[in-house]
Design a protein around this motif. Structure first.
Motif, short mmCIF file in Angstrom:
data_model
loop_
_atom_site.label_atom_id
_atom_site.label_comp_id
_atom_site.label_asym_id
_atom_site.label_seq_id
_atom_site.Cartn_x
_atom_site.Cartn_y
_atom_site.Cartn_z
N PHE A 33 0.82 -1.21 0.00
CA PHE A 33 0.00 0.00 0.00
C PHE A 33 0.86 1.26 0.00
O PHE A 33 0.50 2.25 -0.65
N ARG A 34 1.97 1.24 0.69
CA ARG A 34 2.84 2.42 0.70
C ARG A 34 3.42 2.69 -0.68
O ARG A 34 3.46 3.84 -1.13
N THR A 35 3.83 1.64 -1.37
CA THR A 35 4.38 1.80 -2.72
C THR A 35 3.36 2.46 -3.64
O THR A 35 3.68 3.40 -4.38
N VAL A 36 2.12 1.96 -3.60
CA VAL A 36 1.08 2.50 -4.48
C VAL A 36 0.74 3.94 -4.10
O VAL A 36 0.64 4.82 -4.97
N ARG A 37 0.58 4.18 -2.81
CA ARG A 37 0.19 5.53 -2.39
C ARG A 37 1.26 6.56 -2.76
O ARG A 37 0.94 7.66 -3.22
N GLU A 38 2.52 6.21 -2.56
CA GLU A 38 3.59 7.17 -2.87
C GLU A 38 3.58 7.54 -4.35
O GLU A 38 3.80 8.71 -4.71
N GLU A 39 3.32 6.56 -5.21
CA GLU A 39 3.28 6.86 -6.64
C GLU A 39 2.07 7.70 -7.00
O GLU A 39 2.16 8.62 -7.82
N ILE A 40 0.91 7.42 -6.39
CA ILE A 40 -0.28 8.23 -6.66
C ILE A 40 -0.06 9.66 -6.18
O ILE A 40 -0.41 10.63 -6.87
N ARG A 66 -10.02 -2.53 -3.52
CA ARG A 66 -11.31 -3.23 -3.67
C ARG A 66 -11.17 -4.69 -3.21
O ARG A 66 -11.21 -5.62 -3.99
N MET A 67 -11.04 -4.88 -1.93
CA MET A 67 -10.87 -6.22 -1.37
C MET A 67 -12.15 -7.02 -1.44
O MET A 67 -13.24 -6.49 -1.23
N ALA A 68 -12.01 -8.32 -1.72
CA ALA A 68 -13.15 -9.23 -1.72
C ALA A 68 -13.41 -9.70 -0.30
O ALA A 68 -12.49 -9.83 0.52
N GLU A 69 -14.68 -9.98 -0.02
CA GLU A 69 -15.05 -10.42 1.33
C GLU A 69 -14.34 -11.71 1.71
O GLU A 69 -14.12 -11.98 2.89
N TRP A 70 -13.97 -12.52 0.71
CA TRP A 70 -13.31 -13.78 1.00
C TRP A 70 -11.80 -13.61 1.26
O TRP A 70 -11.13 -14.61 1.55
N GLY A 71 -11.28 -12.41 1.19
CA GLY A 71 -9.84 -12.22 1.40
C GLY A 71 -9.53 -10.91 2.09
O GLY A 71 -9.06 -9.97 1.44
N MET A 72 -9.78 -10.85 3.40
CA MET A 72 -9.56 -9.60 4.14
C MET A 72 -8.79 -9.85 5.43
O MET A 72 -9.27 -9.59 6.52
N PRO A 73 -7.55 -10.35 5.37
CA PRO A 73 -6.77 -10.51 6.60
C PRO A 73 -6.61 -9.17 7.31
O PRO A 73 -6.52 -8.11 6.67
N SER A 74 -6.57 -9.21 8.63
CA SER A 74 -6.52 -7.98 9.42
C SER A 74 -5.29 -7.15 9.10
O SER A 74 -5.33 -5.91 9.14
N GLU A 75 -4.17 -7.80 8.78
CA GLU A 75 -2.94 -7.06 8.47
C GLU A 75 -3.11 -6.22 7.21
O GLU A 75 -2.59 -5.10 7.12
N VAL A 76 -3.85 -6.75 6.25
CA VAL A 76 -4.09 -6.01 5.01
C VAL A 76 -5.03 -4.84 5.27
O VAL A 76 -4.83 -3.74 4.76
N THR A 77 -6.04 -5.10 6.09
CA THR A 77 -6.98 -4.03 6.43
C THR A 77 -6.26 -2.87 7.10
O THR A 77 -6.51 -1.69 6.79
N GLN A 78 -5.38 -3.18 8.04
CA GLN A 78 -4.66 -2.11 8.75
C GLN A 78 -3.77 -1.30 7.82
O GLN A 78 -3.66 -0.08 7.94
N ALA A 79 -3.14 -1.98 6.86
CA ALA A 79 -2.32 -1.25 5.89
C ALA A 79 -3.20 -0.39 4.99
O ALA A 79 -2.83 0.76 4.66
N ALA A 80 -4.36 -0.90 4.62
CA ALA A 80 -5.28 -0.12 3.80
C ALA A 80 -5.75 1.12 4.55
O ALA A 80 -5.86 2.21 3.98
N LEU A 119 -13.10 1.06 12.60
CA LEU A 119 -12.06 1.68 11.77
C LEU A 119 -12.33 3.16 11.56
O LEU A 119 -11.39 3.96 11.46
N ASP A 120 -13.59 3.53 11.46
CA ASP A 120 -14.01 4.93 11.29
C ASP A 120 -13.28 5.60 10.13
O ASP A 120 -12.66 6.65 10.28
N ARG A 121 -13.39 4.95 8.97
CA ARG A 121 -12.78 5.50 7.76
C ARG A 121 -13.83 5.53 6.66
O ARG A 121 -14.71 4.66 6.57
N PRO A 122 -13.77 6.52 5.76
CA PRO A 122 -14.71 6.51 4.62
C PRO A 122 -14.50 5.25 3.79
O PRO A 122 -13.36 4.84 3.52
N THR A 123 -15.61 4.63 3.39
CA THR A 123 -15.56 3.32 2.74
C THR A 123 -16.52 3.29 1.56
O THR A 123 -17.59 3.92 1.61
N ILE A 124 -16.16 2.55 0.54
CA ILE A 124 -17.01 2.46 -0.65
C ILE A 124 -17.13 1.01 -1.09
O ILE A 124 -16.20 0.22 -0.91
#
Length: 717
Positions: A548-555, A568-582, A609-614
């Motif tokens: 996520f850091r690599t992508v964000r820095e480029e954007i 755009r994570m799928a419900e079948w693949g949401m490990p907590s470590e990925v969520t926290q990085a997101a 998490l209290d973050r805007p979500t789509i």
């Protein structure tokens, strides 16, 4: 036979029996997963009877339709999962072909047409192993998912039947010259070019008279609502306890839109291929995956090498044009496929051909404007993801840009690599490809204020969360490699060496017996990873953070004013470590949620998490009145039911204070014969393959969208 339930209560009752005097009444709870399982004392043997299908009767006493899932599991754990939907108040016999040609032929369609005529309803294949052992079936189950209120079904007369002889032509000439189901009739079917043009003329007049939704700002925000700080670009802000997008002029904005408005991924496999190997050449520097590209024409020099590669596929079509005809320009080529009856081959876009028939000269520009006019008329506030760049300068409808980081970088397997393995984010080549991809997005967007934000990648196979081995599969895969071959392994080894001063210390923590750090660096298998879980989590968190850091820095470097919308994570693949990085790096979290509505059991964590979500993707489909043989992932009984369910879903999103929008996938129905990439032949579109809108969906969109802002914000003076 043993009957067990998880969030499902079952009992035999003397009502609604289709055979005998009793039926099984099953009440499913308002949970995410609800399962009733039937287990025999010894496994069922369903073989030795010729070609068979398994059938059962269901009665739905409720006031709404109910989707259910049916799973067969053999003694070795291999399963087959299918799904169906039953209307309110209906009694239906469902069946699933288990053996024989009809049940096992690989056609390149996610669901084939029925092999024989029947008043019974064929279940739709969902997933599983077609090689499951029908002589050793240890259980069958009836399931529902993500219910927000209890629902009751009556199940009776589960039986194995001998299948009738299959129609030898059930896969022959199933598609007419317009790409429609040739053997089906349904309300929006077209029967002539004149009828197609007449429908276009009528719609164009209706769109010209439409004023669209009221109280909209220039960018689609709420012109009648409070005006906040205007920055000239989209941003996020929490207002009265609810997250919002804010448009460039400072108006509150909620993204209600449709994704996949493009020519890409609309073709179907014809059954032809080309002997010239040049058509299969792939440039390693390409930045767009094949399924996200517009039609790639077959070079003129290669057309003469055309040959029939699949008689099965070719025979599905009543008509295909020559390359010399005007409609021949809808031909193209696919060098790679995800799954199907062939590995590569010629493709044809009936949708593009129908646009040419429908609008005539300049049909692509007409289609572009008609689509924009539809979005306005239907009350959409934006497009969703995967929009053709031809819309990026439209100055009428906000959009989201997208990119894919593809290339020849090293990869890791999570063990659940449905779409593709994960990138090795420590590989310098991954970082180079990320830079090139986002620079290309920047050239397309040109810092336009109409671009809300950027999605990069989609539904990555981060790992399942049902076990330590599955959640950290990518880390375990890296550990099995050598540090000289895997940049991820080298990074993880450095981290572990910094934490553990000796291999003995790591062995004590992990309950392993590695002989040395050199042995560890050469590649190791962690057979029982539970003791290593804290470290595996630590390593995986670094992996996710790096991605996520690599992508964000480029954007931020290329598009500093656009929002980073995540992956755009799928419900079948949401490990907590990925969520926290997101959470750490994304401006807006994004998830693809294929359910009837947002379920608090699955999505209550968003409040913490209290973050805007789509919602990046959702859809609902029907197979009864569309000519398509597979409804999609979430099922309705017909278009009226589909419109009802769309409103319920969107209202559940609107009511969630963390949500800032939802995007339907997709604009155009799949092909009857399946999209080329993976055979999906779903009723997921707002328009048919002949570009005819579904009236029930259009009307449902207006009911929801025209009042969404006042309902989202609450009472106003």
């Amino acid at each position: 036979m043993k009957i067990t339930g998880r969030n499902a209560d079952a009992k035999m009752v003397a009502v609604h029996a289709s055979e005998g005097r009793q039926s099984l009444q099953v009440t499913y709870g308002p949970k995410v997963e609800n399962t009733l399982t039937l287990t025999p004392a010894t496994p069922w043997d369903l073989t030795g009877r010729g070609d068979v299908n398994l059938a059962f009767d269901i009665y739905n006493p409720g006031s709404v339709s109910t989707q259910f899932f049916f799973t067969l599991t053999d003694a070795s754990g291999r399963g087959q999962r299918r799904t169906g939907v039953i209307a309110a108040g209906a009694s239906v016999t469902f069946y699933a072909p288990l053996t024989g040609y009809e049940g096992n032929v690989i056609t390149g369609l996610r669901e084939n047409p029925p092999g024989w005529q029947s008043k019974d309803q064929k279940l739709f294949w969902r997933n599983g192993d077609r090689a499951a052992n029908m002589a050793q079936i240890k259980s069958i189950s009836f399931e529902t998912e993500a219910l927000t209120a209890p629902r009751t079904l009556y199940i009776d007369n589960v039986r194995v039947r001998q299948s009738p002889p299959a129609d030898p032509f059930f896969l022959t000439e199933i598609v007419d010259r317009w790409g429609q189901a040739a053997k089906e009739e349904y309300p929006v079917k077209i029967h002539s070019d004149a009828e197609l043009k007449k429908a276009a003329k009528m719609e164009l007049a209706e769109l010209a008279a439409s004023k669209g939704a009221p109280e909209r700002s220039r960018f689609g925000g709420w012109a009648a609502g409070p005006k906040l700080k205007a920055t000239g670009f989209f941003r996020t802000e929490k207002v009265n306890g609810k997250w919002w997008l804010v448009d460039p002029e400072g108006y509150l904005f909620f993204s209600s839109g449709i994704a996949n408005v493009r020519m890409a991924n609309l073709e179907t496999i014809t059954g032809y291929d080309f002997g010239d190997p040049a058509v299969r050449k792939i440039d390693p520097e390409e930045l767009t995956p094949e399924d996200s590209r517009d039609i790639v024409p077959v070079p003129a020099a290669s057309v003469g090498t055309r040959f029939l590669s699949s008689t099965l596929r070719r025979n599905m079509f009543q008509w295909l044009p020559t390359y010399e005809e005007p409609l021949g320009e809808a031909y193209g080529y696919r060098r790679t496929l995800h799954q199907g009856a062939v590995e590569h081959g010629e493709v044809y876009s009936f949708y593009k051909a129908n646009l040419q028939r429908r609008y005539g000269a300049g049909y692509m520009q007409t289609w572009r404007q008609v689509t924009l006019d539809r979005m306005k008329d239907w009350g959409m506030t934006s497009f969703g993801n995967w929009i053709d760049p031809m819309y990026y300068d439209n100055q009428q409808m906000p959009y989201f840009a997208n990119g894919w980081i593809i290339g020849k970088y090293k990869t890791l397997s999570s063990g659940n690599d449905y779409w593709a393995p994960l990138p090795d984010v420590y590989d310098p080549e991954f970082k180079r490809r990320a830079r090139l991809t986002i620079e290309q997005v920047g050239r397309e967007v040109k810092s336009s204020p109409w671009c809300v934000g950027v999605f990069i990648d989609n539904e990555k196979s981060w790992g399942l969360t049902d076990s330590v081995a599955h959640q950290y599969g990518a880390v375990l895969d890296a550990l099995s490699k050598s540090t000289s071959d895997s940049p991820a392994k080298a990074a993880f080894s450095r981290m572990l060496r910094g934490k553990y001063k000796s291999i003995a210390a790591l062995n004590a923590a992990w309950k392993t017996s590695f002989g040395s750090w050199d042995e560890f660096d050469a590649g190791v298998r962690v057979a029982a990873p539970e003791a290593a879980q804290p470290d595996l989590s630590w390593l995986f968190a670094d992996y996710a953070d790096t991605y996520f850091r690599t992508v964000r820095e480029e954007i931020r470097r290329v598009l500093p004013n656009q929002l980073y919308m995540g992956v755009r994570m799928a419900e079948w693949g949401m490990p907590s470590e990925v969520t926290q990085a997101a959470v750490k790096y994304s401006d807006v979290l994004s998830y693809n949620i294929y359910r009837e509505e947002l379920h608090p059991e699955s999505w209550g964590f968003l409040n913490k998490l209290d973050r805007p979500t789509i919602v990046g993707e959702f859809h609902i489909g029907s197979a009864t009145d569309t000519g398509l043989y597979n409804p999609g992932l979430v099922l309705a009984v017909d278009q009226k039911d589909r419109g009802r369910m769309y409103e319920i879903y969107m209202n559940s999103v609107l009511a969630n204070p963390m949500m800032v929008g939802a995007h339907w996938f997709q604009y155009i129905d799949d092909n009857v014969t399946g999209r080329a990439y993976d055979g999906e032949n779903y009723n997921v579109g707002w328009v048919t393959n002949t570009d005819i809108p579904y009236p029930e969906m259009r009307d449902a969109a207006k009911r929801f969208n025209y009042t969404l802002y006042s309902r989202r914000y609450g009472k106003t003076k």
